[in-house]
Design an enzyme around this catalytic site. Structure first.
Site, PDB file in Angstrom:
ATOM      1  CG  HIS A 131      -1.970  -1.049   1.236  1.00  0.00           C
ATOM      2  ND1 HIS A 131      -3.265  -0.870   0.808  1.00  0.00           N
ATOM      3  CD2 HIS A 131      -1.913  -2.346   1.625  1.00  0.00           C
ATOM      4  CE1 HIS A 131      -3.955  -1.980   0.952  1.00  0.00           C
ATOM      5  NE2 HIS A 131      -3.148  -2.907   1.439  1.00  0.00           N
ATOM      6  CG  ASN A 203      -7.996  -4.136   1.251  1.00  0.00           C
ATOM      7  OD1 ASN A 203      -7.317  -3.139   1.500  1.00  0.00           O
ATOM      8  ND2 ASN A 203      -7.491  -5.353   1.227  1.00  0.00           N
ATOM      9  CG  HIS A 395      -2.336  -1.415  15.071  1.00  0.00           C
ATOM     10  ND1 HIS A 395      -2.316  -2.696  14.560  1.00  0.00           N
ATOM     11  CD2 HIS A 395      -2.143  -1.534  16.405  1.00  0.00           C
ATOM     12  CE1 HIS A 395      -2.126  -3.543  15.564  1.00  0.00           C
ATOM     13  NE2 HIS A 395      -2.028  -2.882  16.678  1.00  0.00           N
TER      14      HIS A 395
END
Ligand code: HEM
Length: 753
Positions: A131, A203, A395
């Site tokens: 990414h 995503n 995270h």
């Protein structure tokens, strides 16, 4: 605007625009750099730094430990009118190093030279291992309150507003790679809640290549460029990728999503987002449910077509980045609804026979509807890319009280990976103190020291229990809203490296996805597989992937095999008997056109007043008009943003022709290769190419007056999605109605049912 009747809304806008057309303050197209126009001559009067552009925001000015400071956001940037060292000493000259005479060597004592060069030498940090290519924006999330009975998370309460930062990304490419490659897109959201930061690291596809995080290095090594030549960049169309996914068949579902139109989104604004894993919500009473998170874009799910995506990679490699910034600058704020699919928290952790811990499976929306729980609006672009977008650190373990993880083995591994990689990427353990990562909740941890420590911790007892700091910090209980680790029962079991038997089904949901597609979407999937496998060198790998396709669908397999010139193999497992999920298709609905780009071809001999009215009407409809003239600058006093030489159809969602401009003087193949594409005595060949390409990519095209001649010469007059009329306003209204379906799908006749 009237969303139910775009044509009527545009007509109304044209009428209003006609009244305003003499107004010199017509809106500018977005994208100009700097917050004030520059002077031609170099400025010489000292003054403070210019303010950011009106649409730019920065992280709130919080202390490293989360307290509000009350200082303006600009206090985080450079101060004062004069050039200084990093220590604030004013400098007289930054153009000449300190030398022993004008022709002599540089002196070691030149501290300004050393500071400037040394800092520059260290400007780069490692890019993200995955990414790496991305872009971000600030925004606000508002809870609907509809999840209040399911979770104690305060940010989901009715009307509660929470600041957010979102970073969109591709997965495989390097930081400088192109935006419109075929790939999965990241959609990571940092909610700065007052109960601690929540990161929803999602995503644009609801499934993943692997079921266990221990395989993550394998799939990424396979997808990244080949290690010997380091090619191809940001592509899955190569041998190592297909070698892995054809051998590791649990990857087939995600691979099919990548080969579908979802792999080439039109815009970040037209993507869905998925948390992929199942999470667990817990309410005040300690009751739990299992959920999957979904982002639903207000503009609908909309994709590029493959040829368009490939052209854009050359014409404008920053297409998605530009699109996001321009839309925000134009006031067309991107919006999504956050929704959840809710499942009872049973010991089996399944729903309708689907294993909720298997990240290669979806739960069709027809079985578990997505229930809206809040709204996200992105309304500020970053002021500084590096400080914000590059340094943001997400995270999956950043969870507020009320949201907890499940035992999905992919999620479990992710819980380790993000902080671990950020320790290297952001140079030490204190990256949560970087402005964009600072929580908006008070921080009282016992973490100390380390590289780049920004907090000035007081006290002497960063340990527990202590008496020297009066016992502070104290553990919080339920009444103080402590995070809840849901006491899920973990069955006594042998220690194994194994997956449950339910994880062995690698094909049924791939078939479900295929069967849920419309014919034109299936055509695109066939073409994508054929293209990608056609780019592999090794026949064995193609044959092996065809064996996988045979287990998904015989038509798909036969068509791809035909394109590759190979026989179609027989299935090795029975074809799954599955119910299609219409919600997976992108077609068949209508959407607003906010922030879409409309190219208007200007004819120097045409009616420019009409053009000015249409331009205003496009603005009023929430879209961005770009005028395209035979040369740069202005055409008879009307400024144009593109010339026939610089414009390419792929920049636009629709083309309007306000005339039939004659070939411009630079329409020579020797000067502009595009001019060689078509031969016309009367119309500039680049305009014909613009129309032909827009037609091929199923975009709406409109013409009025002499513009109809361009349609005739391009051979598209009277075909679906091509409109002509007497006035620009009427034609724009028709074109906008066509844009509501995203593309003129009738132009793609499908060979598969
Ligand atoms: C459902 C599966 C996954 C999703 C949805 C996902 C999503 C993302 C997203 C959106 C980012 C970009 C964050 C940003 O914009 O800064 C990212 C980065 C990353 N992901 Fe994942 N990922 C998944 C699986 C995994 C797994 C299994 C691992 C490792 C075990 C992993 C490791 C990483 C790493 C190391 C980064 C770079 C983070 C950084 O440098 O800040 N991901 N992931």
């Amino acid at each position: 605007m009237d969303r139910n009747n775009p044509a009527k809304a545009v007509k109304a806008a044209v009428e209003t625009a006609a009244e305003k057309v003499t107004d010199v303050l017509t809106p500018d197209v977005p994208g100009a750099p700097g917050s004030a126009p520059p002077t031609v001559d170099e400025p010489t009067t000292p003054h403070d730094p210019l303010p950011p552009k009106k649409e730019q925001g920065t992280p709130e000015t919080r202390t490293p430990t989360g307290a509000e400071t009350g200082v303006p956001p600009t206090a985080k940037g450079q101060q004062g009118a004069y050039l200084t060292t990093s220590q604030g000493a004013r400098l007289r000259d930054t153009d000449h190093s300190l030398k022993a005479g004008p022709r002599g060597p540089i002196l070691l004592q030149d501290h300004h030279f050393r500071e400037k060069i040394t800092h520059f030498d260290h400007e780069r940090i490692p890019e993200r291992v995955v990414h790496a290519r991305g872009t971000g924006a600030h925004g606000v999330f508002t809870g609907y309150g509809t999840a209040e009975t399911l979770t104690r998370a305060g940010f989901l309460k009715k009307g509660r507003e929470t600041q957010v930062f979102v970073r969109f990304s591709t997965v495989l490419g390097s930081r400088g790679s192109a935006d419109t490659v075929r790939d999965t897109r990241g959609f990571a959201t940092k909610f700065y809640t007052d109960e601690g930061t929540f990161d929803l690291v999602a995503n644009n596809m609801p499934v993943f290549f692997i079921q266990d995080a221990i395989k993550f290095p394998d799939i990424i090594h396979a997808g990244k460029p080949h290690p010997d030549r380091e090619i191809p960049q940001a592509q899955s169309a190569h041998d190592t990728f297909w070698d892995f996914v054809s051998l590791h068949t649990e990857a087939q579902h995600h691979t099919m999503w990548n080969m579908s139109d979802r792999g080439i989104p039109r815009s970040y604004r037209t993507m869905e987002g998925f948390g992929v894993h199942t999470f667990r919500l817990v309410n005040d009473a300690g009751e739990t449910v299992l959920v999957k998170f979904h982002w639903k874009p207000k503009l609908g799910v909309h994709s590029l077509v493959w040829e368009e995506a490939q052209l854009i990679n050359g014409v404008d490699p920053d297409f998605h980045r530009r699109d996001l910034y321009d839309a925000i600058e134009a006031g067309a704020y991107p919006e999504w609804e956050l929704g959840i699919q809710v499942f009872p928290d049973t010991p089996e952790e399944t729903f309708a026979g689907i294993d909720l811990l298997d990240p290669t499976k979806i739960v069709p929306e027809e079985l578990a509807p997505v229930q809206p729980i809040g709204r996200l609006v992105l309304n500020r672009t970053p002021t500084n890319f590096f400080a914000e977008t590059e340094q943001v650190a997400f995270h999956v373990g950043h969870l507020p009280p009320g949201i907890d993880v499940t035992n999905d083995p992919l999620l479990q591994g992710r819980l380790f990976s993000y902080v671990d990689t950020q320790l290297t990427r952001l140079g030490g353990p204190n990256f949560s103190q970087i402005p964009v990562n600072r929580p908006h909740a008070p921080v009282n941890d016992m973490l100390r020291d380390g590289f780049h420590q920004h907090a000035v911790h007081a006290g002497v007892a960063p340990y527990r229990p202590n008496s020297l700091d009066g016992g502070n910090p104290f553990p919080a209980g339920d009444r103080e809203n402590a995070f809840v680790d849901v006491p899920v029962t973990v069955a006594e079991a042998p220690k194994v490296r194994a997956a449950p038997a339910s994880f062995d089904d690698h094909y049924s949901q791939v078939r479900l996805f295929w069967l849920s597609m419309s014919p034109v979407e299936r055509e695109h999937i066939i073409r994508a597989y054929t293209f990608e496998l056609g780019k592999c060198y090794r026949q064995e790998i193609r044959e092996r992937q065809l064996r996988c396709l045979a287990n998904i669908d015989p038509v798909l397999c036969a068509q791809v095999a035909a394109g590759l010139g190979l026989p179609a193999p027989e299935p090795t497992v029975p074809l799954a008997d599955v119910q299609p999920s219409p919600a997976l298709s992108q077609l068949g609905r209508e959407w607003p056109a906010d922030g879409r780009m409309v190219g208007i071809v200007v004819d120097p001999d045409g009616d420019l007043e009409d053009v000015a009215q249409v331009r205003m009407a496009v603005f009023s409809a929430g879209m961005v008009p770009l005028l395209i003239g035979p040369h740069g600058g202005a055409v008879r006093g009307t400024p144009v943003q593109r010339s026939f030489a610089t414009a390419r159809s792929v920049e636009f969602d629709a083309i309007l022709l306000a005339g039939a401009p004659a070939p411009a003087p630079d329409a020579l193949p020797a000067r502009d290769a595009k001019a060689g594409a078509a031969g016309s005595e009367t119309v500039d060949p680049r305009v014909l190419l613009l129309v032909e390409e827009a037609w091929r990519h199923a975009k709406a095209i409109g013409a009025w007056g002499a513009g109809a001649e361009v349609l005739r010469q391009a051979g598209v007059a009277g075909t679906p999605g091509v409109v002509s009329g007497d006035s620009g306003g009427d034609v724009l209204a028709d074109v906008q109605s066509l844009m509501a379906a995203h593309r003129v799908w009738q132009r793609f006749p499908a060979s598969v049912g």
